[in-house]
Design an enzyme around this catalytic site. Structure first.
Site, mmCIF file in Angstrom:
data_model
loop_
_atom_site.group_PDB
_atom_site.id
_atom_site.type_symbol
_atom_site.label_atom_id
_atom_site.label_comp_id
_atom_site.label_asym_id
_atom_site.label_seq_id
_atom_site.Cartn_x
_atom_site.Cartn_y
_atom_site.Cartn_z
ATOM 1 N N THR A 56 44.051 36.729 38.293
ATOM 2 C CA THR A 56 44.954 35.991 37.417
ATOM 3 C C THR A 56 45.545 34.796 38.145
ATOM 4 O O THR A 56 45.883 33.783 37.527
ATOM 5 C CB THR A 56 46.085 36.909 36.908
ATOM 6 O OG1 THR A 56 45.498 38.039 36.250
ATOM 7 C CG2 THR A 56 46.994 36.201 35.936
ATOM 8 N N TYR A 143 37.922 46.424 44.815
ATOM 9 C CA TYR A 143 37.966 46.136 43.380
ATOM 10 C C TYR A 143 36.576 46.378 42.799
ATOM 11 O O TYR A 143 35.658 45.606 43.018
ATOM 12 C CB TYR A 143 38.395 44.688 43.164
ATOM 13 C CG TYR A 143 38.832 44.331 41.761
ATOM 14 C CD1 TYR A 143 38.760 45.232 40.710
ATOM 15 C CD2 TYR A 143 39.326 43.065 41.477
ATOM 16 C CE1 TYR A 143 39.174 44.900 39.439
ATOM 17 C CE2 TYR A 143 39.749 42.708 40.208
ATOM 18 C CZ TYR A 143 39.674 43.622 39.195
ATOM 19 O OH TYR A 143 40.084 43.277 37.932
ATOM 20 N N LYS A 169 40.728 49.558 42.765
ATOM 21 C CA LYS A 169 41.114 48.986 41.478
ATOM 22 C C LYS A 169 39.885 48.974 40.584
ATOM 23 O O LYS A 169 38.807 48.537 41.006
ATOM 24 C CB LYS A 169 41.661 47.571 41.667
ATOM 25 C CG LYS A 169 42.210 46.962 40.383
ATOM 26 C CD LYS A 169 42.755 45.560 40.612
ATOM 27 C CE LYS A 169 43.311 45.000 39.309
ATOM 28 N NZ LYS A 169 43.689 43.584 39.418
#
Length: 310
Positions: A56, A143, A169
């Site tokens: 993000t 991730y 994640k």
């Protein structure tokens, strides 16, 4: 304060996680003053950890020198009781360079984004993550996403070889794989929800032991993000359902219109809320004027902070 990998794990599991936007001016340069103010506000709003220069935060668009400034600015502004993590990525040698820069500039941990472009075998991914873990003394979170999806066997091997690997994640959304990973690792790692607009996946993920997730909307509507998180944790199913129907599903209908809008719509929401975060950097595209107006109307209907509608 600084957080050891063990302390970092405990802290992240306590609540919602924030991934602050990276601010740019109209010319596309890093807006450090605006970013510092945003990080300070995000840190005070109730999150349990902040991740600078993540997905993000448009990590993929930052040069190494900009990245150092972003992480240092976030480290300066984040409250002492909150851990700061930073995204790293690209090929192994570049990822190690970013990892060392993150540690040197105050990060308490790392989030390893998928290697740029390359699809790799499991042994290659294992070597990549091992090199990153061994290059720093801070905690590391892998991730699972796109071209970097670890199997339970690979994750288990990494956890044995890398004591500072503290979490995974999930950005895949494969419940079968996530279940296998979660039960293979038991309590060795923290599992974090990382799907775009993670709230719509949170109920299913919580059922298999995923205690927290990252909320992109926390950037422009922290009260809504925390209300949803607290309702989910407290088992208030009716409230969770109401929020999904009234905000998250209409929000997804806008987000899913174009590739890359998972970031663009967050910046649009921030601008609508009066946060001068600037545009996204290419190759991403900002929402159209009409789409941004639709998002403003949705936010207004849900009583979120909204400036004057265009």
């Amino acid at each position: 304060m600084t957080f050891s990998p063990t302390e970092l794990t405990k802290s992240l599991g306590r609540g919602l996680l924030s991934f602050p936007l990276t601010f740019f001016d109209d010319a596309g340069a890093f807006n450090e003053a605006g970013y510092r103010a945003h990080v300070a506000q995000q840190g005070a709003a109730g999150a349990s950890g902040l991740f600078a220069a993540g997905g993000t935060g448009e990590f993929f668009s930052l040069t190494l020198e900009e990245y150092k400034r972003v992480v240092r600015a976030a480290s300066d502004e984040v409250p002492d009781h909150l851990p700061l993590l930073a995204g790293v990525g690209y090929g192994t040698h570049m990822a190690v360079e970013f990892a060392k820069a993150a540690e040197a500039n105050g990060a308490d941990g790392l989030l390893v984004l998928p290697p740029y472009l390359v699809k790799s075998e499991q042994d290659g991914l294992r070597r990549h993550l091992t090199a990153i873990c061994r290059s720093v003394g801070i905690g590391v979170i892998a991730y699972n996403r796109d071209n970097a999806v670890l199997t339970p066997e690979t994750l288990d091997r990494l956890a044995q070889d890398c004591p500072n690997l503290i979490g995974l994640k999930d950005g895949v959304g494969d419940i079968e794989l996530l279940t296998a990973l979660r039960y293979r690792m038991d309590d060795r790692l923290i599992f974090i929800g990382g799907m775009p607009t993670a709230e719509v996946h949170a109920s299913a993920a919580a059922a298999i032991g995923m205690t927290t997730y990252s909320s992109a909307i926390y950037n422009f509507a922290p009260e809504m993000a925390l209300r949803f998180f607290n309702a989910l944790r407290a088992g208030r199913a009716a409230e969770v359902g109401d929020l999904i129907r009234s905000f998250f599903l209409p929000y997804l209908a806008i987000r899913n219109r174009r590739a890359g809008y998972a970031v663009s719509i967050v910046k649009a929401g921030a601008r609508i809320a009066g946060i001068d975060c600037g545009p996204v950097r290419s190759p991403l595209l900002d929402l159209t004027v009409d789409e941004e107006r639709q998002l403003a109307t949705l936010m207004q209907s849900c009583r979120m902070p909204v400036g004057e509608l265009a």
